[in-house]
Design a protein around this motif. Structure first.
Motif, PDB file in Angstrom:
ATOM      1  N   SER A  15      43.457 -42.644  -7.888  1.00  0.00           N
ATOM      2  CA  SER A  15      42.485 -42.649  -8.974  1.00  0.00           C
ATOM      3  C   SER A  15      41.183 -42.028  -8.478  1.00  0.00           C
ATOM      4  O   SER A  15      40.587 -42.507  -7.512  1.00  0.00           O
ATOM      5  CB  SER A  15      42.247 -44.086  -9.450  1.00  0.00           C
ATOM      6  N   VAL A  16      40.776 -40.950  -9.114  1.00  0.00           N
ATOM      7  CA  VAL A  16      39.524 -40.266  -8.788  1.00  0.00           C
ATOM      8  C   VAL A  16      38.534 -40.569  -9.904  1.00  0.00           C
ATOM      9  O   VAL A  16      38.840 -40.343 -11.080  1.00  0.00           O
ATOM     10  CB  VAL A  16      39.746 -38.737  -8.667  1.00  0.00           C
ATOM     11  N   ARG A  17      37.363 -41.070  -9.549  1.00  0.00           N
ATOM     12  CA  ARG A  17      36.381 -41.438 -10.560  1.00  0.00           C
ATOM     13  C   ARG A  17      35.003 -40.840 -10.259  1.00  0.00           C
ATOM     14  O   ARG A  17      34.445 -41.052  -9.189  1.00  0.00           O
ATOM     15  CB  ARG A  17      36.245 -42.973 -10.668  1.00  0.00           C
ATOM     16  N   ASN A  18      34.499 -40.073 -11.238  1.00  0.00           N
ATOM     17  CA  ASN A  18      33.134 -39.510 -11.209  1.00  0.00           C
ATOM     18  C   ASN A  18      32.841 -38.789  -9.895  1.00  0.00           C
ATOM     19  O   ASN A  18      31.772 -38.951  -9.294  1.00  0.00           O
ATOM     20  CB  ASN A  18      32.100 -40.618 -11.450  1.00  0.00           C
ATOM     21  N   LEU A  19      33.802 -37.974  -9.468  1.00  0.00           N
ATOM     22  CA  LEU A  19      33.706 -37.289  -8.180  1.00  0.00           C
ATOM     23  C   LEU A  19      32.820 -36.050  -8.261  1.00  0.00           C
ATOM     24  O   LEU A  19      33.022 -35.191  -9.129  1.00  0.00           O
ATOM     25  CB  LEU A  19      35.110 -36.887  -7.714  1.00  0.00           C
ATOM     26  N   SER A  20      31.862 -35.963  -7.346  1.00  0.00           N
ATOM     27  CA  SER A  20      31.054 -34.759  -7.178  1.00  0.00           C
ATOM     28  C   SER A  20      31.077 -34.358  -5.707  1.00  0.00           C
ATOM     29  O   SER A  20      31.020 -35.213  -4.819  1.00  0.00           O
ATOM     30  CB  SER A  20      29.607 -34.986  -7.630  1.00  0.00           C
ATOM     31  N   PHE A  21      31.148 -33.046  -5.488  1.00  0.00           N
ATOM     32  CA  PHE A  21      31.196 -32.532  -4.118  1.00  0.00           C
ATOM     33  C   PHE A  21      30.701 -31.100  -4.124  1.00  0.00           C
ATOM     34  O   PHE A  21      31.051 -30.313  -5.001  1.00  0.00           O
ATOM     35  CB  PHE A  21      32.631 -32.585  -3.572  1.00  0.00           C
ATOM     36  N   SER A  22      29.848 -30.775  -3.132  1.00  0.00           N
ATOM     37  CA  SER A  22      29.293 -29.417  -3.031  1.00  0.00           C
ATOM     38  C   SER A  22      29.451 -28.887  -1.620  1.00  0.00           C
ATOM     39  O   SER A  22      29.546 -29.643  -0.654  1.00  0.00           O
ATOM     40  CB  SER A  22      27.801 -29.417  -3.396  1.00  0.00           C
ATOM     41  N   ARG A  23      29.478 -27.565  -1.528  1.00  0.00           N
ATOM     42  CA  ARG A  23      29.342 -26.876  -0.240  1.00  0.00           C
ATOM     43  C   ARG A  23      28.102 -26.016  -0.338  1.00  0.00           C
ATOM     44  O   ARG A  23      28.096 -25.003  -1.032  1.00  0.00           O
ATOM     45  CB  ARG A  23      30.568 -26.013   0.052  1.00  0.00           C
ATOM     46  N   GLY A  24      27.041 -26.432   0.327  1.00  0.00           N
ATOM     47  CA  GLY A  24      25.763 -25.743   0.182  1.00  0.00           C
ATOM     48  C   GLY A  24      25.282 -25.852  -1.256  1.00  0.00           C
ATOM     49  O   GLY A  24      25.210 -26.945  -1.825  1.00  0.00           O
ATOM     50  N   ASP A  25      24.972 -24.722  -1.875  1.00  0.00           N
ATOM     51  CA  ASP A  25      24.523 -24.709  -3.266  1.00  0.00           C
ATOM     52  C   ASP A  25      25.693 -24.598  -4.245  1.00  0.00           C
ATOM     53  O   ASP A  25      25.481 -24.575  -5.460  1.00  0.00           O
ATOM     54  CB  ASP A  25      23.562 -23.531  -3.499  1.00  0.00           C
ATOM     55  N   ASN A  26      26.896 -24.499  -3.714  1.00  0.00           N
ATOM     56  CA  ASN A  26      28.069 -24.309  -4.565  1.00  0.00           C
ATOM     57  C   ASN A  26      28.655 -25.659  -4.979  1.00  0.00           C
ATOM     58  O   ASN A  26      29.163 -26.405  -4.142  1.00  0.00           O
ATOM     59  CB  ASN A  26      29.116 -23.475  -3.814  1.00  0.00           C
ATOM     60  N   LYS A  27      28.580 -25.965  -6.261  1.00  0.00           N
ATOM     61  CA  LYS A  27      29.102 -27.229  -6.784  1.00  0.00           C
ATOM     62  C   LYS A  27      30.608 -27.092  -6.986  1.00  0.00           C
ATOM     63  O   LYS A  27      31.068 -26.413  -7.916  1.00  0.00           O
ATOM     64  CB  LYS A  27      28.425 -27.555  -8.118  1.00  0.00           C
ATOM     65  N   ILE A  28      31.381 -27.714  -6.106  1.00  0.00           N
ATOM     66  CA  ILE A  28      32.843 -27.613  -6.185  1.00  0.00           C
ATOM     67  C   ILE A  28      33.387 -28.524  -7.281  1.00  0.00           C
ATOM     68  O   ILE A  28      34.216 -28.111  -8.094  1.00  0.00           O
ATOM     69  CB  ILE A  28      33.498 -27.972  -4.835  1.00  0.00           C
ATOM     70  N   PHE A  29      32.928 -29.783  -7.303  1.00  0.00           N
ATOM     71  CA  PHE A  29      33.317 -30.734  -8.342  1.00  0.00           C
ATOM     72  C   PHE A  29      32.074 -31.361  -8.947  1.00  0.00           C
ATOM     73  O   PHE A  29      31.169 -31.759  -8.209  1.00  0.00           O
ATOM     74  CB  PHE A  29      34.226 -31.834  -7.780  1.00  0.00           C
ATOM     75  N   ASP A  30      32.063 -31.447 -10.252  1.00  0.00           N
ATOM     76  CA  ASP A  30      30.895 -31.954 -10.961  1.00  0.00           C
ATOM     77  C   ASP A  30      31.317 -33.113 -11.861  1.00  0.00           C
ATOM     78  O   ASP A  30      31.661 -32.924 -13.021  1.00  0.00           O
ATOM     79  CB  ASP A  30      30.265 -30.820 -11.776  1.00  0.00           C
TER      80      ASP A  30
END
Length: 275
Positions: free
Chosen positions: A13-28
């Motif tokens: 279960s993935v919930r409200n996942l955010s992840f970035s690499r530098g300025d690049n938003k991979i998951f919002d």
């Protein structure tokens, strides 16, 4: 599925996942569920973070925000030993196969059993032969990785991934670089192993046809968001222009064929400057 509580049948279960690499938003702020016993596909063009999602599920990367639970355990709150034990229950098939080049096929499949169990060699031999038989390559056990075709190497890697009888297997672009016969064998193997062994499978892929043929549920990612989700039939009938463009491989649509530029005629008739 959205941001609601995970269903009782969710293994991941993935919930409200955010992840970035530098300025690049991979998951919002994405949320999704992987159901037990099902084959779930994570699809989208290259660079949309599909492999990154597998690494987040495996605890190799940490999210900026949100949570990931696997079999009821919050992956990023586990102690190192508990995370290690959880990972032993999660098989991984890498895009490259990642076989150990100085070991035979037999020793590659035996490796996780020798590392993580105290079984005698006689039992390890039985298990290795069972896993190789399951992928149709018991007769190739004495070969070295450099003697294998690409399709054979991928199947040996799959035998190794199921060596410890995991509850789940994550496939990272399993069909890339495969000829039609090897592709057909892999598609059949993934489906049959999932059913026979009672596995849960996550397939990361941009191969629309073969992935859709075996997936029970599909998520389509783009721009850090889930732009489509549903059964293969529901995805096929999606009203989203972006999903339709991706699934049909149309050269133009929401993702444009032409890079933004000024009017073509004006450009041709301009003063002749190169830029």
């Amino acid at each position: 599925m959205g941001n609601s509580a995970p269903s009782q049948n969710s293994l991941v279960s993935v919930r409200n996942l955010s992840f970035s690499r530098g300025d690049n938003k991979i998951f919002d702020d994405i949320s999704l569920d992987i159901e037990r016993g099902k084959i779930t596909a994570i699809m989208g063009p290259s660079g949309t973070g599909k492999t990154t999602l597998l690494k987040l599920i495996g605890g190799q990367l940490f999210p900026e925000q949100g949570s990931i639970t696997v079999d009821g355990q919050n992956v990023h709150q586990l102690r190192r030993r508990d995370l290690f034990n959880l990972r032993k229950r999660m098989g991984m098939l890498f895009q490259s196969g990642a076989l150990l080049t100085d070991m035979s096929v037999y020793d590659n499949v035996a490796f996780p059993l020798r590392e993580h169990t105290h079984l005698p060699e006689s039992m390890i031999r039985t298990l290795v032969l069972m896993k190789l038989q399951a992928v149709g390559l018991r007769g190739a056990r004495e070969l070295m990785p450099n003697e294998l075709s690409g399709g054979m190497a991928r199947r040996i890697a799959l035998a190794r991934a199921i060596a410890l009888d995991p509850m789940m297997i994550m496939y990272d672009e399993p069909f890339t670089g495969q000829d039609p016969i090897s592709m057909g064998a892999l598609v059949h193997l993934i489906k049959s192993l999932n059913n026979i062994l009672g596995l849960t499978s996550i397939i990361v892929s941009h191969d629309v046809h073969d992935t859709s043929a075996i997936a029970d549920y599909i998520y389509v990612l783009s721009g850090g968001k889930i732009v489509g989700q549903g059964t293969p039939k529901e995805i096929q009938q999606s009203k989203s222009e972006w999903v339709q463009q991706f699934m049909t491989g149309a050269p133009d649509g929401p993702v444009h064929f032409h890079y933004p530029a000024k009017d073509y005629v004006d450009d041709l008739l301009s003063s002749g400057k190169r830029y």
